[in-house]
Design an enzyme around this catalytic site. Sequence first.
Site, mmCIF file in Angstrom:
data_model
loop_
_atom_site.group_PDB
_atom_site.id
_atom_site.type_symbol
_atom_site.label_atom_id
_atom_site.label_comp_id
_atom_site.label_asym_id
_atom_site.label_seq_id
_atom_site.Cartn_x
_atom_site.Cartn_y
_atom_site.Cartn_z
ATOM 1 N N SER A 147 120.691 44.817 30.360
ATOM 2 C CA SER A 147 120.328 44.594 28.957
ATOM 3 C C SER A 147 121.564 44.410 28.090
ATOM 4 O O SER A 147 122.631 44.990 28.366
ATOM 5 C CB SER A 147 119.562 45.824 28.466
ATOM 6 O OG SER A 147 119.486 45.833 27.071
ATOM 7 N N TYR A 192 119.116 54.470 26.441
ATOM 8 C CA TYR A 192 118.600 53.348 27.233
ATOM 9 C C TYR A 192 119.755 52.448 27.710
ATOM 10 O O TYR A 192 119.891 52.163 28.907
ATOM 11 C CB TYR A 192 117.591 52.538 26.407
ATOM 12 C CG TYR A 192 117.251 51.215 27.030
ATOM 13 C CD1 TYR A 192 116.582 51.155 28.240
ATOM 14 C CD2 TYR A 192 117.633 50.015 26.424
ATOM 15 C CE1 TYR A 192 116.296 49.938 28.835
ATOM 16 C CE2 TYR A 192 117.348 48.799 27.003
ATOM 17 C CZ TYR A 192 116.687 48.757 28.215
ATOM 18 O OH TYR A 192 116.417 47.555 28.805
ATOM 19 N N LYS A 202 121.427 51.686 31.655
ATOM 20 C CA LYS A 202 121.649 50.371 32.272
ATOM 21 C C LYS A 202 123.116 50.212 32.688
ATOM 22 O O LYS A 202 123.418 49.658 33.749
ATOM 23 C CB LYS A 202 121.243 49.259 31.290
ATOM 24 C CG LYS A 202 119.738 49.198 31.032
ATOM 25 C CD LYS A 202 118.996 48.694 32.252
ATOM 26 C CE LYS A 202 117.504 48.737 32.097
ATOM 27 N NZ LYS A 202 116.783 48.320 33.303
#
Length: 326
Positions: free
Chosen positions: A115, A139, A143
Amino acid sequence: MIFVTGGAGYIGSHVVKLLGEKGCDIIVYDNLSRGHREMVTSGEFIVGDISDKDRLLKIFRDHDVDTVIHFAADSLVGESEEDPHRYYSNNVAGGISLLGAMLEAGVKKIVFSSSAAVYGEPERAPIEEDHPTVPTNVYGNTKLIFENILKKYSSTYGLGFVSLRYFNAAGADPEGAIGEDHSPETHLIPLILDVVLGRKKEIVIFGTDYDTPDGTCIRDYIHVNDLAEAHILALKHLENSPASAIYNLGNGKGFSVREVVGAVERVTGAKVSVVEGDRRKGDPARLVASSEKIMRELGWRPAYAGLDVIVKTAWRWHKRRFGGKW
Ligand code: UDP
């Protein structure tokens, strides 16, 4: 055999459909915590969790799996800050379980859904892959951690990986068979379409005082089918070369929140009720990708680059799914 984790989710299901159209043999593996069984249009479907390493190992051995495409993850920025354990468990520990099964079964190739959130607050635009990675939320951190694990496993165990850093995935299958269905929905385009359908009263613009031409945030919206095509190119790359790689995936064009509202109004012919609200925590003013590297190295080109065509496909799907025609 290609093994797709999270293939019942938004991006995963579009990749699965494309793989099916290309005649690939696939197994789709999803715990259905966020995905939908009916979005899986191709391959054998197995309900399961990536944390179940023994199950994965058995499937890899029984089905002669040689490549994994790994989508299964939680992906809500706000939720990741409120419940970091869920995110580190699913996105990091779950991923390690998957890699463990791959190593044991001798599965050596993986395409990973990463991402733009790995970059954090951008220092420049467009963002290239060598831009500093300083995620501003859990988040994005999960990643980045997984990418770092892939790099180490690549140099130590000879794992071949391609990590694709998606910017703002949007739109739906142009045939209207599948599309975006999150609950809760937090993404801009489906939320505006909800206003058009009367499922929501208005769209709140998160901040109108950013240092951008119209004061609203700029994002790089990329059609989900263009993302899907990049996965096919990534698979080809892994077949032909042992070199691992990280690529951005965006349009290279940014659109403001107001421009997105304008596109929805043009495409649907409806007037959208807008409320100007406060900034959302952690939102950078401008996030635009440079996708030069994947264009140059893998020959990727976006086929649905315009904002209106992205919104058109999203609208077609959204009407069908949520407008009582499903
Ligand atoms: N946004 C907004 N109102 C909403 C949802 C999103 O103004 O109800 C804005 C958000 O601040 C961001 C852009 O729309 O600038 C895209 O947000 P989204 O959540 O779709 O994706 P993100 O960029 O957070 O991955």
